[in-house]
Structures are given as structure tokens and as C-alpha cells.
Design a protein around this motif. Sequence first.
Motif, PDB file in Angstrom:
ATOM      1  N   ARG A   1       0.818  -1.215   0.000  1.00 16.39           N
ATOM      2  CA  ARG A   1       0.000   0.000   0.000  1.00 16.39           C
ATOM      3  C   ARG A   1       0.849   1.260   0.000  1.00 16.39           C
ATOM      4  N   TYR A   2       1.944   1.267   0.783  1.00 15.71           N
ATOM      5  CA  TYR A   2       2.720   2.487   0.953  1.00 15.71           C
ATOM      6  C   TYR A   2       3.999   2.543   0.123  1.00 15.71           C
ATOM      7  N   MET A   3       4.331   1.491  -0.599  1.00 21.92           N
ATOM      8  CA  MET A   3       5.535   1.518  -1.427  1.00 21.92           C
ATOM      9  C   MET A   3       5.459   2.589  -2.524  1.00 21.92           C
ATOM     10  N   PRO A   4       4.319   2.781  -3.190  1.00 19.91           N
ATOM     11  CA  PRO A   4       4.282   3.847  -4.210  1.00 19.91           C
ATOM     12  C   PRO A   4       4.605   5.238  -3.653  1.00 19.91           C
ATOM     13  N   VAL A   5       4.093   5.573  -2.480  1.00 17.69           N
ATOM     14  CA  VAL A   5       4.374   6.896  -1.910  1.00 17.69           C
ATOM     15  C   VAL A   5       5.835   6.981  -1.480  1.00 17.69           C
ATOM     16  N   ALA A   6       6.399   5.875  -1.008  1.00 15.31           N
ATOM     17  CA  ALA A   6       7.813   5.867  -0.630  1.00 15.31           C
ATOM     18  C   ALA A   6       8.694   6.057  -1.863  1.00 15.31           C
ATOM     19  N   LEU A   7       8.336   5.409  -2.961  1.00 12.19           N
ATOM     20  CA  LEU A   7       9.086   5.577  -4.204  1.00 12.19           C
ATOM     21  C   LEU A   7       8.937   6.996  -4.747  1.00 12.19           C
ATOM     22  N   PHE A   8       7.735   7.557  -4.608  1.00 12.12           N
ATOM     23  CA  PHE A   8       7.514   8.935  -5.027  1.00 12.12           C
ATOM     24  C   PHE A   8       8.400   9.884  -4.213  1.00 12.12           C
ATOM     25  N   MET A   9       8.495   9.641  -2.901  1.00 11.47           N
ATOM     26  CA  MET A   9       9.365  10.467  -2.061  1.00 11.47           C
ATOM     27  C   MET A   9      10.825  10.299  -2.480  1.00 11.47           C
ATOM     28  N   THR A  10      11.194   9.104  -2.899  1.00 13.45           N
ATOM     29  CA  THR A  10      12.557   8.866  -3.375  1.00 13.45           C
ATOM     30  C   THR A  10      12.846   9.699  -4.615  1.00 13.45           C
ATOM     31  N   VAL A  11      11.880   9.786  -5.503  1.00 12.02           N
ATOM     32  CA  VAL A  11      12.042  10.623  -6.693  1.00 12.02           C
ATOM     33  C   VAL A  11      12.185  12.088  -6.282  1.00 12.02           C
TER      34      VAL A  11
END
Length: 158
Positions: A27-37
Motif C-alpha cells: 500500500r505504501y511503497m508507491p508513496v515511498a518511491l515517489f518520495m525517493t524521486v
Amino acid sequence: MNQIILWSLLILPWASLFFLKMETVRRYMPVALFMTVIHTLAYQAAYHYGWWEETDSSLFGWDKVVPVPWVYGAYLVIVIWVFHFTFGKFWVYLTVNILLDGLYMYLVYPVGQRMGLVSSESTLPTIAIVAMMVGFSLIIYLYQLWQDDVFKQPQRNS
């Protein structure tokens, strides 16, 4: 010793995800990846405009601009944990982010500087960097609200 610490910052946070349900990580991996970007772009801008340099955080030799252990290890996983405990409670989320960002910049970062893990050169005041980090946290909160809405399961009439 610094290399061991940097490798630990990259690997140990990922290992902590075994303590979460796979559904939570998913559930939260997409937002974590977005923060990485976002972090990667911020480090690129900082490098270009001379705000700060992170040459001491290098693991591979090619990661002189973006510190891989921090951005792709610790920060990424911390986003998942923070969202796990606070998402849906905006004021708790915002308070936790302000506290974590402040603690990082005023306590952890200076220790990292003394240990030679991070750069000691910055042209921005520390409060400006904290404000930038809090701004990023607001952006990713909105992103997660959007994600949850987009991937919400439609209700079936029975």
C-alpha cells in the motif's frame, strides 16, 4: 567503519519491513518511491545550485550527488513506517514529520558530520532544509490520498 554504517543505512531499514504485513508494504511503497524521486530531484537541485554536497555519503563512487544509503534505504523505508502509523490522522502525521525532520537536521545530521558520514558544507540555513522536508511530506500525503482514492475497491451491490 563509515562504510559499515552506510551499508547498514541501506540494508537494515529494508530488513525492518519484514515486521510489516505485505499488504501494508504494498500500500505504501508507491508513496515511498515517489518520495525517493522527490529526494533525488532535491539532491540534484542542491548539487546544481550549490546548496550542499553529499560527497562523504558515497558507497559506490558514482553516487556523489544523491546519497544512496539515505535516499534509497533509510528515507524510503521511514516513509512506509510513518505512513503505517499515521496515515489518515493528518495532524499526527504532520507533527511526526516535523519532529523527525527537526531531529534529523538538528541532531542526527550534526553527528553524521562529525563522523564524516555527511557533508559539512551547506549554503542553506538548517531551518530552510527542515521546511523543505516538511513541504515534501505534505506533497506525499496528498499523493497518498490520491493513491488510496484511485485504487479504492468499488463497492459491489449484493
